[in-house]
Scaffold this motif. Structure first.
Motif, PDB file in Angstrom:
ATOM      1  N   ARG A 115       0.211  -1.273   0.028  1.00 49.37           N
ATOM      2  CA  ARG A 115      -0.408  -0.136   0.539  1.00 49.37           C
ATOM      3  C   ARG A 115       0.964   1.478  -0.259  1.00 49.37           C
ATOM      4  NH1 ARG A 115      -2.592   3.420   3.955  1.00 49.37           N
ATOM      5  NH2 ARG A 115      -4.767   3.979   3.499  1.00 49.37           N
ATOM      6  N   ILE A 116       0.724   1.967  -0.800  1.00 47.42           N
ATOM      7  CA  ILE A 116       1.466   3.788  -1.537  1.00 47.42           C
ATOM      8  C   ILE A 116       0.928   4.233  -1.281  1.00 47.42           C
ATOM      9  CG2 ILE A 116       3.195   4.600  -2.822  1.00 47.42           C
ATOM     10  CD1 ILE A 116       4.228   1.617  -4.316  1.00 47.42           C
ATOM     11  N   SER A 117       0.667   5.130  -0.423  1.00 49.69           N
ATOM     12  CA  SER A 117      -0.305   6.816  -0.593  1.00 49.69           C
ATOM     13  C   SER A 117       1.098   7.920  -0.490  1.00 49.69           C
ATOM     14  CB  SER A 117       0.276   6.409   1.631  1.00 49.69           C
ATOM     15  OG  SER A 117      -0.979   7.523   1.908  1.00 49.69           O
ATOM     16  N   GLN A 160      -4.799   3.135 -15.747  1.00 50.59           N
ATOM     17  CA  GLN A 160      -4.928   2.151 -16.212  1.00 50.59           C
ATOM     18  C   GLN A 160      -3.189   1.644 -15.730  1.00 50.59           C
ATOM     19  OE1 GLN A 160      -4.763   5.040 -19.622  1.00 50.59           O
ATOM     20  NE2 GLN A 160      -7.020   4.068 -20.457  1.00 50.59           N
ATOM     21  N   LEU A 161      -2.596   1.817 -15.540  1.00 51.75           N
ATOM     22  CA  LEU A 161      -1.303   1.248 -15.520  1.00 51.75           C
ATOM     23  C   LEU A 161      -0.714   0.822 -14.033  1.00 51.75           C
ATOM     24  CD1 LEU A 161       2.289   4.462 -16.420  1.00 51.75           C
ATOM     25  CD2 LEU A 161       0.933   2.057 -17.805  1.00 51.75           C
ATOM     26  N   ILE A 162      -1.506   1.208 -13.135  1.00 57.23           N
ATOM     27  CA  ILE A 162      -1.721   0.369 -11.692  1.00 57.23           C
ATOM     28  C   ILE A 162      -3.240  -0.675 -12.041  1.00 57.23           C
ATOM     29  CG2 ILE A 162      -2.393   0.402  -9.171  1.00 57.23           C
ATOM     30  CD1 ILE A 162      -1.400   3.131  -9.139  1.00 57.23           C
ATOM     31  N   GLY A 167      -3.181  -4.412  -9.510  1.00 56.31           N
ATOM     32  CA  GLY A 167      -3.343  -3.585  -8.427  1.00 56.31           C
ATOM     33  C   GLY A 167      -5.002  -2.296  -9.109  1.00 56.31           C
ATOM     34  N   ASP A 168      -4.720  -1.831  -7.806  1.00 55.73           N
ATOM     35  CA  ASP A 168      -5.826  -0.701  -8.227  1.00 55.73           C
ATOM     36  C   ASP A 168      -5.642   0.766  -7.012  1.00 55.73           C
ATOM     37  OD1 ASP A 168      -8.487   0.795  -7.892  1.00 55.73           O
ATOM     38  OD2 ASP A 168      -9.650  -0.342  -6.856  1.00 55.73           O
ATOM     39  N   ILE A 169      -5.906   1.485  -7.213  1.00 58.39           N
ATOM     40  CA  ILE A 169      -5.812   3.266  -7.155  1.00 58.39           C
ATOM     41  C   ILE A 169      -6.923   4.108  -6.272  1.00 58.39           C
ATOM     42  CG2 ILE A 169      -5.763   3.889  -8.921  1.00 58.39           C
ATOM     43  CD1 ILE A 169      -3.781   6.355  -7.781  1.00 58.39           C
ATOM     44  N   ILE A 183      -2.118   3.505  -3.042  1.00 57.34           N
ATOM     45  CA  ILE A 183      -2.056   2.586  -4.657  1.00 57.34           C
ATOM     46  C   ILE A 183      -1.821   1.320  -3.937  1.00 57.34           C
ATOM     47  CG2 ILE A 183      -0.097   1.493  -6.179  1.00 57.34           C
ATOM     48  CD1 ILE A 183       0.693   4.119  -6.195  1.00 57.34           C
ATOM     49  N   ILE A 184      -2.433  -0.054  -4.727  1.00 58.09           N
ATOM     50  CA  ILE A 184      -2.465  -1.389  -4.017  1.00 58.09           C
ATOM     51  C   ILE A 184      -2.358  -1.685  -4.749  1.00 58.09           C
ATOM     52  CG2 ILE A 184      -3.884  -3.172  -2.367  1.00 58.09           C
ATOM     53  CD1 ILE A 184      -4.190  -0.374  -1.347  1.00 58.09           C
TER      54      ILE A 184
END
Length: 190
Positions: A115-117, A160-162, A167-169, A183-184
């Protein structure tokens, strides 16, 4: 002055080139023709290095950046070029819509997945606009905020890239308080 006008022409040419490239990229991603080269790499040091590289630019904009992580190393599979593009886009938006003398907090949590915040204490986004923020060409700025420029494609491409990464954002935001883009990413290896 000739050089001044030449500089303006050059700057606007780069902006137009970026817009065209963003448009082409989003079309290629939708058509499945986009280059995606994942490899095993340490996501923690990768994101930290991007934050360090951006710190001077953040300071020039009268802001501070803070990086924190719950793990010193986490190897996962991701496309380095595309992930750099995603993180830089989120940092750029945090600077663009952040407050003067504001703070950008980048945190990584690896408890279950990665998980990136990227959190700022800027102008924020209204609840109705958070539903539109990742739509193509939808540059969302509330009426109380000054329009900051851009095509509105940055977050669309980032999402789209995630998605390519599995993953998801999503965004959590409040007007006048700030925004947090999360970002997950799945923990997987090649």
């Amino acid at each position: 002055d000739y050089n001044k006008y030449l500089s303006i022409i050059k700057q606007n040419s780069y902006r137009l080139l970026k817009l065209v490239n963003n448009f082409l990229d989003t079309t290629q991603i939708n058509n499945g023709n986009f280059t995606y080269r994942p490899q095993n790499y340490d996501i923690v040091s990768f994101v930290e290095n991007i934050c360090m590289a951006a710190s001077d630019f953040v300071k020039v904009n009268n802001m501070n950046i803070v990086f924190d992580t719950d793990e010193e190393e986490k190897i996962i599979s991701f496309d380095l070029d595309n992930m750099e593009r995603i993180i830089l886009n989120l940092l750029s938006n945090a600077i663009k819509y952040g407050s003067d003398n504001g703070k950008i907090e980048v945190t990584i949590n690896c408890t279950k997945d990665v998980r990136i915040s990227v959190k700022d204490n800027g102008i924020g986004i209204s609840e109705e606009n958070t539903k539109l923020i990742f739509d193509r060409f939808n540059q969302v700025v509330d009426k109380s905020a000054e329009l900051k420029g851009g095509s509105g494609l940055g977050l669309t491409i980032s999402k789209q890239l995630i998605t390519l990464h599995g993953g998801d954002i999503y965004v959590e935001s409040e007007v006048g308080v700030g925004s947090e883009f999360i970002i997950i990413l799945p923990v997987n290896n090649d």
